[in-house]
Design an enzyme around this catalytic site. Structure first.
Site, PDB file in Angstrom:
ATOM      1  N   ASP A 102      -3.305   2.737   5.547  1.00  0.00           N
ATOM      2  CA  ASP A 102      -2.687   2.021   4.439  1.00  0.00           C
ATOM      3  C   ASP A 102      -3.284   2.476   3.234  1.00  0.00           C
ATOM      4  O   ASP A 102      -4.237   2.871   2.766  1.00  0.00           O
ATOM      5  CB  ASP A 102      -3.147   0.449   4.762  1.00  0.00           C
ATOM      6  CG  ASP A 102      -2.333  -0.799   3.965  1.00  0.00           C
ATOM      7  OD1 ASP A 102      -1.343  -0.229   3.755  1.00  0.00           O
ATOM      8  OD2 ASP A 102      -2.927  -1.635   3.853  1.00  0.00           O
ATOM      9  N   ASN A 113       7.887  -2.865   8.828  1.00  0.00           N
ATOM     10  CA  ASN A 113       8.275  -2.198   7.470  1.00  0.00           C
ATOM     11  C   ASN A 113       9.701  -1.932   7.222  1.00  0.00           C
ATOM     12  O   ASN A 113       9.887  -1.625   6.186  1.00  0.00           O
ATOM     13  CB  ASN A 113       7.404  -0.709   7.694  1.00  0.00           C
ATOM     14  CG  ASN A 113       5.960  -0.844   7.609  1.00  0.00           C
ATOM     15  OD1 ASN A 113       5.317  -0.087   8.248  1.00  0.00           O
ATOM     16  ND2 ASN A 113       5.497  -1.986   6.702  1.00  0.00           N
TER      17      ASN A 113
END
Ligand code: IPE
Ligand code: IPE
Ligand code: MG
Length: 260
Positions: free
Chosen positions: A43, A91
Site C-alpha cells: 500500500d 479496487n
C-alpha cells in the site's frame, strides 16, 4: 491444524516443529521461528506519487520495481513463498483511468518479467477471480502459471482481483455445487476450496504505508499470522524494511491460542 502442523514438521533444517518452537527446551537455533510464507499488502503507491507531484500510475509503476526488489531480497532470506496484494475486488471502485492503468501495468509486467522469473526459479500463482479479468490478462496469467509450475526456488502468489470475502463466497458456491454433505464440512475441507488450496498459511503479513487494517486480504489464511505495519510507502520498501519486519517476527512468540 493438521495442515499447519505438517507445514512446520515438514521443514528442513533449522525450523522446529510448531509444538516445540514455543518451549524453552530447544536449542536456540531450533527455537527461532522462521518466516517461510510472507504476505504483503503493498500500500501507498498513490501517496508516493502525489508527494512527488506525479500521476498515481507513476506510483504503481514504482511499486512494481519495489516488488522486483523485494522478491530478490525474499530469495536471499530463504523465504519460500511470497504473497502480494496487488489489486483488490474493491479496487474496481477507483476511477476508470486508474483501474485501466493498473490492468495494463499488470499485463505488461507479467509479459516483460515472466522469462526472467522463470529463469530464476520462481513459481507464479494467481490468487483471485481470474475470470473477471480481460481475456489478454487471463491468457498471460495462465501461460505464466503453466510455464513456471515446476519451479521450486520461491513461490510468488499474485493476489490480483483478490478479495477474502469473494474467496469465501466462491468456496461456499463450489462446496454446494459439489453436493458436499454438511456433516463432512470442517476447516481442512474449507481450506481445500480456497484459492490457496495446498498452500501454507502466511507466517507474517506486512502492511506498508501505515494503515492498520486488513482490507479484505487473506481473511481465512491469516487467522494466526503475525502482523507488521510500517509507515514506509510501498515504492520505498526495500531490504532494510524487510529485515526489520523479519527481526520483529523473530522476537515474537506464537502461541496459537495455547499457553506460552
Ligand atoms: C496500493 O497503493 C496499490 C493498490 C491498491 C492497487 P494505493 O493506490 O492504495 O496507494 P495509496 O493508499 O492511495 O497511497
Ligand atoms: C489494499 O489497499 C489493496 C491493495 C494493496 C491491493 P487499499 O488502498 O485498496 O486499501 P484501503 O482502501 O486503504 O483499505
Ligand atoms: Mg491504499
Amino acid at each position: 491444524m493438521a495442515r499447519l502442523q505438517n507445514y512446520f514438521t515438514s521443514a528442513k533444517g533449522n525450523s522446529a516443529p510448531q509444538s516445540q518452537s514455543i518451549t524453552t527446551e530447544q536449542p536456540a537455533s531450533e527455537q527461532t521461528p522462521r518466516v517461510r510464507h510472507l504476505a504483503i499488502i503493498m500500500d501507498g503507491n498513490g501517496r508516493w506519487a502525489t508527494r512527488r507531484h506525479l500521476p498515481r500510475l507513476a506510483g504503481h509503476k514504482a511499486g512494481v520495481n519495489a516488488l522486483r526488489r523485494v522478491l530478490e531480497c525474499a530469495i536471499d532470506e530463504s523465504i519460500e513463498m511470497l504473497s502480494v496484494y496487488a489489486f483488490s475486488t474493491e479496487n474496481w471502485g477507483r476511477p476508470h483511468t486508474e483501474v485501466d492503468g493498473l490492468m495494463r501495468l499488470f499485463w505488461e509486467t507479467i509479459r516483460s518479467d515472466i522469462e526472467k522469473l522463470h529463469r530464476e526459479g520462481v513459481r507464479l500463482r494467481h490468487l483471485g477471480r481470474l475470470k473477471d479479468l480481460s481475456p489478454d490478462i487471463q491468457k498471460a496469467v495462465q501461460d505464466s502459471v503453466d510455464l513456471t509450475q515446476n519451479n521450486t526456488r520461491i513461490g510468488l502468489n499474485v493476489c490480483f482481483n483478490y478479495g477474502g470475502r469473494a474467496e469465501l463466497v466462491d468456496a461456499v458456491r463450489q462446496i454446494i455445487a459439489d453436493g458436499r454433505n454438511p456433516e463432512t464440512i470442517d476447516e481442512d475441507m474449507i481450506s481445500s476450496y480456497l484459492y490457496t488450496r495446498d498452500l501454507p498459511d502466511p507466517d507474517m503479513v506486512i502492511r506498508t504505508a501505515g494503515e492498520m487494517r486488513v482490507s479484505n486480504f487473506l481473511l481465512w489464511q491469516s487467522a494466526y499470522s503475525e502482523y507488521y505495519a510500517t509507515p514506509t510507502l510501498w515504492p520505498d520498501f526495500g531490504k532494510e524494511d524487510l529485515c526489520a519486519a523479519l527481526d520483529s517476527f523473530h522476537r515474537r512468540q506464537r502461541r496459537f491460542g495455547r499457553l506460552g
